[in-house]
Design a protein around this motif. Structure first.
Motif, PDB file in Angstrom:
ATOM      1  N   VAL A  18      -2.722  36.244 -42.131  1.00  0.00           N
ATOM      2  CA  VAL A  18      -3.438  36.011 -40.874  1.00  0.00           C
ATOM      3  C   VAL A  18      -2.710  36.784 -39.781  1.00  0.00           C
ATOM      4  O   VAL A  18      -1.528  36.530 -39.520  1.00  0.00           O
ATOM      5  CB  VAL A  18      -3.518  34.520 -40.522  1.00  0.00           C
ATOM      6  N   ASP A  19      -3.437  37.718 -39.176  1.00  0.00           N
ATOM      7  CA  ASP A  19      -2.865  38.533 -38.102  1.00  0.00           C
ATOM      8  C   ASP A  19      -3.294  37.927 -36.775  1.00  0.00           C
ATOM      9  O   ASP A  19      -4.463  37.939 -36.411  1.00  0.00           O
ATOM     10  CB  ASP A  19      -3.367  39.981 -38.223  1.00  0.00           C
ATOM     11  N   LEU A  20      -2.318  37.402 -36.042  1.00  0.00           N
ATOM     12  CA  LEU A  20      -2.593  36.709 -34.779  1.00  0.00           C
ATOM     13  C   LEU A  20      -2.174  37.530 -33.570  1.00  0.00           C
ATOM     14  O   LEU A  20      -2.054  36.995 -32.465  1.00  0.00           O
ATOM     15  CB  LEU A  20      -1.851  35.366 -34.779  1.00  0.00           C
ATOM     16  N   ARG A  21      -1.995  38.820 -33.744  1.00  0.00           N
ATOM     17  CA  ARG A  21      -1.515  39.672 -32.649  1.00  0.00           C
ATOM     18  C   ARG A  21      -2.661  40.137 -31.759  1.00  0.00           C
ATOM     19  O   ARG A  21      -2.762  41.304 -31.393  1.00  0.00           O
ATOM     20  CB  ARG A  21      -0.771  40.882 -33.234  1.00  0.00           C
ATOM     21  N   TYR A  22      -3.508  39.220 -31.402  1.00  0.00           N
ATOM     22  CA  TYR A  22      -4.645  39.514 -30.530  1.00  0.00           C
ATOM     23  C   TYR A  22      -4.641  38.504 -29.400  1.00  0.00           C
ATOM     24  O   TYR A  22      -4.193  37.372 -29.551  1.00  0.00           O
ATOM     25  CB  TYR A  22      -5.967  39.434 -31.301  1.00  0.00           C
ATOM     26  N   ASP A  23      -5.170  38.954 -28.261  1.00  0.00           N
ATOM     27  CA  ASP A  23      -5.264  38.023 -27.133  1.00  0.00           C
ATOM     28  C   ASP A  23      -6.202  36.872 -27.460  1.00  0.00           C
ATOM     29  O   ASP A  23      -5.978  35.730 -27.061  1.00  0.00           O
ATOM     30  CB  ASP A  23      -5.751  38.766 -25.884  1.00  0.00           C
ATOM     31  N   THR A  24      -7.274  37.186 -28.147  1.00  0.00           N
ATOM     32  CA  THR A  24      -8.205  36.155 -28.621  1.00  0.00           C
ATOM     33  C   THR A  24      -8.586  36.501 -30.047  1.00  0.00           C
ATOM     34  O   THR A  24      -8.697  37.666 -30.415  1.00  0.00           O
ATOM     35  CB  THR A  24      -9.480  36.106 -27.755  1.00  0.00           C
ATOM     36  N   GLY A  25      -8.805  35.479 -30.868  1.00  0.00           N
ATOM     37  CA  GLY A  25      -9.227  35.718 -32.234  1.00  0.00           C
ATOM     38  C   GLY A  25      -8.067  36.075 -33.145  1.00  0.00           C
ATOM     39  O   GLY A  25      -6.896  36.024 -32.771  1.00  0.00           O
TER      40      GLY A  25
END
Length: 255
Positions: A234-241
């Motif tokens: 799971v790549d969570l390196r986003y501002d949203t999503g």
């Protein structure tokens, strides 16, 4: 009384005073020699390991990873000295040089014993593969031990061990109360965080907002497990999503 008589009397007194002075100086000299000889002999006795040997070393403190044989080997040369000539600071340094000893205190106990109190390293994590971290986040090197249970695997640049351990504790606590076990956490040279769950799922957390991104994963996970696929990453390196990598997709990519 003539001057000749006065002069003879003074000569007699001076002659008597000179004898007293000579005898006094000789006596003082002999006393000093006697004291010096006594001090020399006392020094020989105090430093004679045969006359005043160290007969025992009492070891206190909980020990799990440090054996009696290791302690004996570390103190072998120092134990050849007498009770008074043994340097307790050197004994302390020799013990603290043992890989699993965190701290040692040493004191003499009359008539022929050294009393030692050892504190072992309290290991809490693996560090960069082959080193260890103690509870203070300090790195130390020691042999592998089979009796050590499963520990988290942490990694990061030199000098960042305390930060990584503190972050691991924070992230792990948040995950644990939501039913997840954090198995590993690493900090890249670019200060990006990467976590691994006990289930095998990897989490890309980036540089900022680690806790908010972990919470986002927790919130979305119930939706992910409804899919007919196993989550690999799971790549969570986003501002949203977020972005999800599935186990089957990763296998196809590897082929």
């Amino acid at each position: 009384m003539s001057w000749a008589e006065v002069g003879s009397r003074w000569k007699a007194k001076l002659s008597q005073m000179d004898w007293y002075l000579c005898f006094g100086l000789i006596f003082l000299f002999l006393v000093l020699i006697g004291l010096s000889m006594a001090a020399w002999k006392l020094n020989l006795i105090l430093h004679d390991a045969d006359a005043l040997p160290i007969e025992a070393v009492a070891i206190k403190g909980e020990r799990t990873h440090t054996s009696d044989a290791e302690i004996q080997a570390a103190l072998q040369d120092l134990m050849q000295r007498s009770f008074f000539s043994a340097d307790v600071n050197q004994v302390q340094e020799a013990l603290e040089a043992l890989p699993w000893v965190y701290q040692a205190s040493v004191r003499r106990e009359w008539p022929a014993k050294l009393r030692v109190y050892l504190v072992e390293q309290h290991v809490v994590a693996h560090w960069n593969g082959d080193a260890w971290l103690n509870q203070l986040g300090e790195v130390f090197d020691a042999p592998q031990k089979e009796d050590i249970g499963p520990l988290p695997r942490l990694a990061g640049p030199e000098g960042q061990s305390k930060l990584v351990l503190t972050t691991y504790r924070q992230v792990s606590e948040l995950l644990k109360i939501n039913g997840f076990d954090l198995e590993g956490l690493s900090l890249s040279p670019r200060h990006a965080w990467h976590g691994v769950l006990a289930s095998g799922i990897t989490l890309e957390l980036g540089r900022e907002d680690k806790m908010a991104r972990i919470q986002r994963f927790i919130n979305v996970y119930p939706t992910l497990i409804k899919q007919d696929k196993d989550v690999a990453k799971v790549d969570l390196r986003y501002d949203t999503g977020l972005a999800v990598g599935w186990v089957n997709a990763q296998k196809r990519a590897s082929k």
